[in-house]
Design a protein around this motif. Structure first.
Motif, mmCIF file in Angstrom:
data_model
loop_
_atom_site.group_PDB
_atom_site.id
_atom_site.type_symbol
_atom_site.label_atom_id
_atom_site.label_comp_id
_atom_site.label_asym_id
_atom_site.label_seq_id
_atom_site.Cartn_x
_atom_site.Cartn_y
_atom_site.Cartn_z
ATOM 1 N N GLU A 46 0.836 -1.203 0.000
ATOM 2 C CA GLU A 46 0.000 0.000 0.000
ATOM 3 C C GLU A 46 0.874 1.258 0.000
ATOM 4 O O GLU A 46 0.622 2.195 -0.759
ATOM 5 N N ALA A 47 1.908 1.255 0.828
ATOM 6 C CA ALA A 47 2.826 2.399 0.862
ATOM 7 C C ALA A 47 3.521 2.562 -0.487
ATOM 8 O O ALA A 47 3.665 3.688 -0.995
ATOM 9 N N TYR A 48 3.928 1.454 -1.080
ATOM 10 C CA TYR A 48 4.591 1.489 -2.381
ATOM 11 C C TYR A 48 3.667 2.065 -3.450
ATOM 12 O O TYR A 48 4.049 2.964 -4.202
ATOM 13 N N LEU A 49 2.444 1.556 -3.509
ATOM 14 C CA LEU A 49 1.498 2.019 -4.528
ATOM 15 C C LEU A 49 1.135 3.491 -4.333
ATOM 16 O O LEU A 49 1.004 4.234 -5.320
ATOM 17 N N GLU A 50 0.986 3.924 -3.094
ATOM 18 C CA GLU A 50 0.704 5.338 -2.829
ATOM 19 C C GLU A 50 1.849 6.220 -3.307
ATOM 20 O O GLU A 50 1.623 7.274 -3.908
ATOM 21 N N GLU A 51 3.078 5.819 -3.045
ATOM 22 C CA GLU A 51 4.234 6.609 -3.469
ATOM 23 C C GLU A 51 4.349 6.629 -4.987
ATOM 24 O O GLU A 51 4.632 7.675 -5.584
ATOM 25 N N ARG A 52 4.141 5.503 -5.627
ATOM 26 C CA ARG A 52 4.196 5.459 -7.099
ATOM 27 C C ARG A 52 3.116 6.352 -7.701
ATOM 28 O O ARG A 52 3.348 7.042 -8.686
ATOM 29 N N HIS A 53 1.925 6.352 -7.091
ATOM 30 C CA HIS A 53 0.839 7.212 -7.555
ATOM 31 C C HIS A 53 1.235 8.682 -7.396
ATOM 32 O O HIS A 53 1.029 9.495 -8.310
ATOM 33 N N ARG A 54 1.825 9.027 -6.264
ATOM 34 C CA ARG A 54 2.278 10.395 -6.022
ATOM 35 C C ARG A 54 3.326 10.802 -7.058
ATOM 36 O O ARG A 54 3.290 11.905 -7.601
ATOM 37 N N GLN A 55 4.241 9.885 -7.369
ATOM 38 C CA GLN A 55 5.285 10.176 -8.355
ATOM 39 C C GLN A 55 4.692 10.384 -9.749
ATOM 40 O O GLN A 55 5.119 11.279 -10.471
ATOM 41 N N ARG A 56 3.707 9.564 -10.115
ATOM 42 C CA ARG A 56 3.064 9.722 -11.427
ATOM 43 C C ARG A 56 2.341 11.068 -11.526
ATOM 44 O O ARG A 56 2.435 11.759 -12.536
ATOM 45 N N GLU A 57 1.629 11.427 -10.457
ATOM 46 C CA GLU A 57 0.922 12.706 -10.459
ATOM 47 C C GLU A 57 1.898 13.873 -10.559
ATOM 48 O O GLU A 57 1.649 14.837 -11.283
ATOM 49 N N ALA A 58 2.999 13.788 -9.839
ATOM 50 C CA ALA A 58 3.999 14.861 -9.891
ATOM 51 C C ALA A 58 4.596 14.969 -11.287
ATOM 52 O O ALA A 58 4.823 16.071 -11.800
ATOM 53 N N ALA A 59 4.825 13.834 -11.937
ATOM 54 C CA ALA A 59 5.382 13.847 -13.296
ATOM 55 C C ALA A 59 4.386 14.455 -14.283
ATOM 56 O O ALA A 59 4.783 15.178 -15.208
ATOM 57 N N GLU A 60 3.118 14.183 -14.090
ATOM 58 C CA GLU A 60 2.081 14.741 -14.976
ATOM 59 C C GLU A 60 1.945 16.253 -14.800
ATOM 60 O O GLU A 60 1.619 16.962 -15.734
ATOM 61 N N GLU A 61 2.207 16.744 -13.592
ATOM 62 C CA GLU A 61 2.098 18.173 -13.319
ATOM 63 C C GLU A 61 3.320 18.952 -13.786
ATOM 64 O O GLU A 61 3.257 20.164 -13.949
ATOM 65 N N THR A 62 4.428 18.261 -14.011
ATOM 66 C CA THR A 62 5.651 18.911 -14.464
ATOM 67 C C THR A 62 5.499 19.252 -15.939
ATOM 68 O O THR A 62 5.222 18.380 -16.752
ATOM 69 N N PRO A 63 5.689 20.524 -16.308
ATOM 70 C CA PRO A 63 5.542 20.899 -17.722
ATOM 71 C C PRO A 63 6.602 20.224 -18.575
ATOM 72 O O PRO A 63 7.764 20.108 -18.187
ATOM 73 N N GLN A 64 6.183 19.765 -19.729
ATOM 74 C CA GLN A 64 7.100 19.134 -20.689
ATOM 75 C C GLN A 64 7.794 20.219 -21.500
ATOM 76 O O GLN A 64 7.198 21.220 -21.860
ATOM 77 N N ARG A 65 9.035 20.019 -21.812
ATOM 78 C CA ARG A 65 9.796 20.995 -22.595
ATOM 79 C C ARG A 65 9.703 20.685 -24.058
ATOM 80 O O ARG A 65 9.570 19.698 -24.557
#
Length: 112
Positions: free
Chosen positions: A93-112
């Motif tokens: 559960e901790a692993y999946l929550e962190e991976r989800h957080r990482q995916r969301e952060a990557a989606e919010e980061t503007p692409q160059r």
């Protein structure tokens, strides 16, 4: 577990900084598994390879794989299996929550 997932890739660098007398806050906030529980961390990483991909990322470790692991490594007592299942599920559960957080952060980061 959460610290390892978030900062593990930089752990050696953090350790070097700490050895130079310049520890980071992340290093100071780390938690370490107790030595007698290291086998549970290894079991989690072994079992992580059995997860399937689902819509939106990685899925949980299947119960069938956890039970197969118990059989393979002689975790035969019903109470021990229950404890093992609860620990692996909590780590998962901790692993999946962190991976989800990482995916969301990557989606919010503007692409160059």
């Amino acid at each position: 577990m959460r610290w390892l997932l978030q900062w593990g890739a930089q752990a050696d660098w953090f350790a070097d900084l700490a050895a130079e007398g310049k520890p980071t806050q992340a290093w100071l906030n780390r938690t370490e598994a107790l030595p007698h529980l290291a086998w549970l961390m290894q079991a989690f990483f072994d079992l992580s390879a059995s997860r399937s991909l689902v819509m939106g990322g990685e899925g949980p470790i299947p119960l069938s794989e956890i039970l197969a692991y118990c059989q393979m490594f002689g975790v035969n007592d019903v109470d021990e299996r229950g404890d093992f299942l609860r620990v692996i599920r909590a780590m998962d559960e901790a692993y999946l929550e962190e991976r989800h957080r990482q995916r969301e952060a990557a989606e919010e980061t503007p692409q160059r």
